[in-house]
Design a protein around this motif. Structure first.
Motif, PDB file in Angstrom:
ATOM      1  N   LEU A  86      -2.583   3.215   4.167  1.00 13.76           N
ATOM      2  CA  LEU A  86      -3.087   4.269   3.285  1.00 13.76           C
ATOM      3  C   LEU A  86      -2.336   4.267   1.955  1.00 13.76           C
ATOM      4  CD1 LEU A  86      -3.654   7.082   5.916  1.00 13.76           C
ATOM      5  CD2 LEU A  86      -5.388   5.682   4.775  1.00 13.76           C
ATOM      6  N   ASP A  87      -1.039   3.932   1.978  1.00 20.25           N
ATOM      7  CA  ASP A  87      -0.286   3.772   0.724  1.00 20.25           C
ATOM      8  C   ASP A  87      -0.913   2.679  -0.140  1.00 20.25           C
ATOM      9  OD1 ASP A  87       1.534   5.709   1.469  1.00 20.25           O
ATOM     10  OD2 ASP A  87       3.072   4.283   2.119  1.00 20.25           O
ATOM     11  N   LEU A  88      -1.313   1.592   0.499  1.00 18.28           N
ATOM     12  CA  LEU A  88      -1.951   0.490  -0.220  1.00 18.28           C
ATOM     13  C   LEU A  88      -3.259   0.961  -0.869  1.00 18.28           C
ATOM     14  CD1 LEU A  88      -2.431  -2.501  -0.984  1.00 18.28           C
ATOM     15  CD2 LEU A  88      -3.346  -2.822   1.320  1.00 18.28           C
ATOM     16  N   VAL A  89      -4.077   1.671  -0.114  1.00 15.59           N
ATOM     17  CA  VAL A  89      -5.353   2.163  -0.652  1.00 15.59           C
ATOM     18  C   VAL A  89      -5.101   3.094  -1.836  1.00 15.59           C
ATOM     19  CG1 VAL A  89      -7.390   3.560  -0.135  1.00 15.59           C
ATOM     20  CG2 VAL A  89      -6.590   1.880   1.525  1.00 15.59           C
ATOM     21  N   GLU A  90      -4.149   4.022  -1.669  1.00 15.10           N
ATOM     22  CA  GLU A  90      -3.827   4.938  -2.769  1.00 15.10           C
ATOM     23  C   GLU A  90      -3.287   4.195  -3.984  1.00 15.10           C
ATOM     24  OE1 GLU A  90      -1.120   7.641  -0.797  1.00 15.10           O
ATOM     25  OE2 GLU A  90      -2.615   9.231  -0.926  1.00 15.10           O
ATOM     26  N   GLY A  91      -2.453   3.190  -3.749  1.00 18.31           N
ATOM     27  CA  GLY A  91      -1.887   2.416  -4.850  1.00 18.31           C
ATOM     28  C   GLY A  91      -2.956   1.668  -5.631  1.00 18.31           C
ATOM     29  N   LEU A  92      -3.894   1.073  -4.909  1.00 14.83           N
ATOM     30  CA  LEU A  92      -4.988   0.380  -5.587  1.00 14.83           C
ATOM     31  C   LEU A  92      -5.839   1.359  -6.388  1.00 14.83           C
ATOM     32  CD1 LEU A  92      -6.105  -2.074  -2.756  1.00 14.83           C
ATOM     33  CD2 LEU A  92      -4.986  -2.675  -4.899  1.00 14.83           C
ATOM     34  N   LEU A  93      -6.085   2.516  -5.815  1.00 11.93           N
ATOM     35  CA  LEU A  93      -6.879   3.526  -6.507  1.00 11.93           C
ATOM     36  C   LEU A  93      -6.163   4.016  -7.756  1.00 11.93           C
ATOM     37  CD1 LEU A  93      -9.602   4.865  -6.065  1.00 11.93           C
ATOM     38  CD2 LEU A  93      -8.448   6.687  -4.841  1.00 11.93           C
ATOM     39  N   ALA A  94      -4.854   4.184  -7.671  1.00 13.69           N
ATOM     40  CA  ALA A  94      -4.068   4.638  -8.818  1.00 13.69           C
ATOM     41  C   ALA A  94      -4.064   3.606  -9.950  1.00 13.69           C
ATOM     42  CB  ALA A  94      -2.630   4.939  -8.396  1.00 13.69           C
ATOM     43  N   GLU A  95      -4.230   2.339  -9.602  1.00 15.71           N
ATOM     44  CA  GLU A  95      -4.249   1.281 -10.613  1.00 15.71           C
ATOM     45  C   GLU A  95      -5.668   0.911 -11.039  1.00 15.71           C
ATOM     46  OE1 GLU A  95      -1.936  -2.098  -9.432  1.00 15.71           O
ATOM     47  OE2 GLU A  95      -0.074  -0.955  -9.469  1.00 15.71           O
ATOM     48  N   ASP A  96      -6.628   1.797 -10.795  1.00 16.10           N
ATOM     49  CA  ASP A  96      -8.037   1.574 -11.165  1.00 16.10           C
ATOM     50  C   ASP A  96      -8.638   0.341 -10.497  1.00 16.10           C
ATOM     51  OD1 ASP A  96      -8.664   3.798 -12.638  1.00 16.10           O
ATOM     52  OD2 ASP A  96      -8.071   2.923 -14.549  1.00 16.10           O
ATOM     53  N   ARG A  97      -8.191   0.056  -9.307  1.00  9.20           N
ATOM     54  CA  ARG A  97      -8.764  -1.033  -8.526  1.00  9.20           C
ATOM     55  C   ARG A  97      -9.598  -0.423  -7.407  1.00  9.20           C
ATOM     56  NH1 ARG A  97      -3.743  -5.118  -7.604  1.00  9.20           N
ATOM     57  NH2 ARG A  97      -5.330  -6.245  -6.417  1.00  9.20           N
ATOM     58  N   ALA A  98     -10.539   0.410  -7.835  1.00  6.48           N
ATOM     59  CA  ALA A  98     -11.329   1.220  -6.899  1.00  6.48           C
ATOM     60  C   ALA A  98     -12.168   0.374  -5.956  1.00  6.48           C
ATOM     61  CB  ALA A  98     -12.208   2.194  -7.661  1.00  6.48           C
ATOM     62  N   PHE A  99     -12.718  -0.716  -6.442  1.00  4.19           N
ATOM     63  CA  PHE A  99     -13.564  -1.550  -5.591  1.00  4.19           C
ATOM     64  C   PHE A  99     -12.771  -2.078  -4.396  1.00  4.19           C
ATOM     65  CE2 PHE A  99     -15.451  -5.671  -4.409  1.00  4.19           C
ATOM     66  CZ  PHE A  99     -16.705  -5.228  -4.030  1.00  4.19           C
ATOM     67  N   GLU A 100     -11.578  -2.606  -4.661  1.00  2.00           N
ATOM     68  CA  GLU A 100     -10.732  -3.113  -3.575  1.00  2.00           C
ATOM     69  C   GLU A 100     -10.295  -1.989  -2.645  1.00  2.00           C
ATOM     70  OE1 GLU A 100      -7.930  -6.502  -5.120  1.00  2.00           O
ATOM     71  OE2 GLU A 100      -8.345  -5.078  -6.749  1.00  2.00           O
ATOM     72  N   ALA A 101      -9.927  -0.854  -3.244  1.00  2.00           N
ATOM     73  CA  ALA A 101      -9.516   0.295  -2.439  1.00  2.00           C
ATOM     74  C   ALA A 101     -10.664   0.758  -1.548  1.00  2.00           C
ATOM     75  CB  ALA A 101      -9.055   1.433  -3.342  1.00  2.00           C
ATOM     76  N   GLU A 102     -11.849   0.771  -2.091  1.00  2.00           N
ATOM     77  CA  GLU A 102     -13.044   1.183  -1.334  1.00  2.00           C
ATOM     78  C   GLU A 102     -13.284   0.249  -0.156  1.00  2.00           C
ATOM     79  OE1 GLU A 102     -15.936   3.885  -0.767  1.00  2.00           O
ATOM     80  OE2 GLU A 102     -15.201   3.828  -2.821  1.00  2.00           O
ATOM     81  N   GLN A 103     -13.166  -1.047  -0.392  1.00  2.00           N
ATOM     82  CA  GLN A 103     -13.363  -2.009   0.689  1.00  2.00           C
ATOM     83  C   GLN A 103     -12.341  -1.810   1.806  1.00  2.00           C
ATOM     84  OE1 GLN A 103     -13.238  -5.722  -1.535  1.00  2.00           O
ATOM     85  NE2 GLN A 103     -15.403  -6.042  -1.049  1.00  2.00           N
ATOM     86  N   LEU A 104     -11.088  -1.615   1.418  1.00  2.00           N
ATOM     87  CA  LEU A 104     -10.057  -1.408   2.433  1.00  2.00           C
ATOM     88  C   LEU A 104     -10.265  -0.087   3.175  1.00  2.00           C
ATOM     89  CD1 LEU A 104      -6.880  -2.641   0.540  1.00  2.00           C
ATOM     90  CD2 LEU A 104      -7.989  -3.721   2.486  1.00  2.00           C
ATOM     91  N   PHE A 105     -10.671   0.936   2.429  1.00  2.00           N
ATOM     92  CA  PHE A 105     -10.818   2.250   3.053  1.00  2.00           C
ATOM     93  C   PHE A 105     -11.985   2.275   4.034  1.00  2.00           C
ATOM     94  CE2 PHE A 105     -11.729   6.876   3.092  1.00  2.00           C
ATOM     95  CZ  PHE A 105     -10.479   7.297   3.512  1.00  2.00           C
ATOM     96  N   THR A 106     -13.041   1.534   3.751  1.00  2.00           N
ATOM     97  CA  THR A 106     -14.177   1.522   4.675  1.00  2.00           C
ATOM     98  C   THR A 106     -13.845   0.793   5.974  1.00  2.00           C
ATOM     99  OG1 THR A 106     -15.090  -0.416   3.575  1.00  2.00           O
ATOM    100  CG2 THR A 106     -15.952   1.715   2.891  1.00  2.00           C
ATOM    101  N   SER A 107     -12.863  -0.095   5.954  1.00  2.00           N
ATOM    102  CA  SER A 107     -12.477  -0.792   7.188  1.00  2.00           C
ATOM    103  C   SER A 107     -11.175  -0.241   7.766  1.00  2.00           C
ATOM    104  CB  SER A 107     -12.343  -2.287   6.919  1.00  2.00           C
ATOM    105  OG  SER A 107     -11.333  -2.531   5.977  1.00  2.00           O
TER     106      SER A 107
END
Length: 166
Positions: A72-93
Motif C-alpha cells: 500500500l505504501d508503494l501504491v500511495e507513493g506512485l499516486l503521489a508522484e502522478d503515476r496514477a496508471f501504475e498505481a491503479e494497476q497495482l491497486f486493482t490486483s
C-alpha cells in the motif's frame, strides 16, 4: 612458466577446471526464495525506489500478504508522484498482496478519489466509490463545483444505499 609446459595434458585441463569450480562454490548463489524477494521489496519501498519494488513484485508474485503494508505504501507513493496508471494497476490486483483485514486499503482507495477529483476526473474517481463516504465525497465535489444537479442525481442513483440518518 616452464613448470606449466612440463605438465601433462590432463593436468593442464584439470587444474583450471578445479580452480573455476572452487570459485563457483565459494561465490554464494543469490537467494531466490519468496522471503528474500519480500525483503528486497520492503527495502526498495522504504528507500522509495518504486521501479525497483515493482521489479521485485514482477519477479516473485509468491510473496503473499506479508508485504501488505509496504504494498500500500508503494501504491500511495506512485499516486503521489502522478503515476496514477501504475498505481491503479497495482491497486486493482491488491487482493494478492494485501490482507483482507487491512483497513488501510480503504484509506488508499480514498486517496485515489481525492487524487482524481483534484484532476477533475470524476469518472475515474467514481470507479473507487464503494462506500457511502466515497459517494459523499464525490457529491461534495459536485456541490463545490456549483453543480448541485449532478450531486442530486448521484444521490438519487444511490439512494438505496443511504438511510434516513445519512
Amino acid at each position: 612458466r616452464n613448470t606449466w609446459a612440463m605438465l601433462p595434458k590432463w593436468a593442464k585441463i584439470t587444474i583450471p577446471t578445479v580452480i573455476v569450480l572452487l570459485i563457483l562454490l565459494l561465490i554464494p548463489a543469490p537467494d531466490e526464495s519468496p522471503e528474500a524477494y519480500a525483503r528486497r521489496f520492503v527495502e526498495a519501498v522504504s528507500e522509495k525506489s518504486w521501479d525497483e519494488a515493482i521489479k521485485h513484485l514482477n519477479s516473485c508474485p509468491e510473496m503473499g500478504q506479508s508485504i501488505s503494508s509496504q504494498y500500500l505504501d508503494l501504491v500511495e507513493g506512485l499516486l503521489a508522484e502522478d503515476r496514477a496508471f501504475e498505481a491503479e494497476q497495482l491497486f486493482t490486483s491488491r487482493h494478492t498482496f494485501v490482507s483482507a483485514d487491512d483497513m488501510r486499503a480503504d484509506a488508499v482507495n480514498a486517496k485515489f478519489i481525492e487524487y482524481y477529483l483534484s484532476k477533475n476526473q470524476v469518472d475515474m474517481a467514481m470507479k473507487h466509490t464503494g462506500s457511502l463516504e466515497s459517494l459523499v465525497c464525490v457529491m461534495r465535489y459536485y456541490i463545490e463545483q456549483g453543480d448541485g444537479e449532478k450531486a442530486l442525481a448521484l444521490y438519487r442513483r444511490n439512494s438505496p444505499k443511504f438511510s434516513k440518518y445519512d
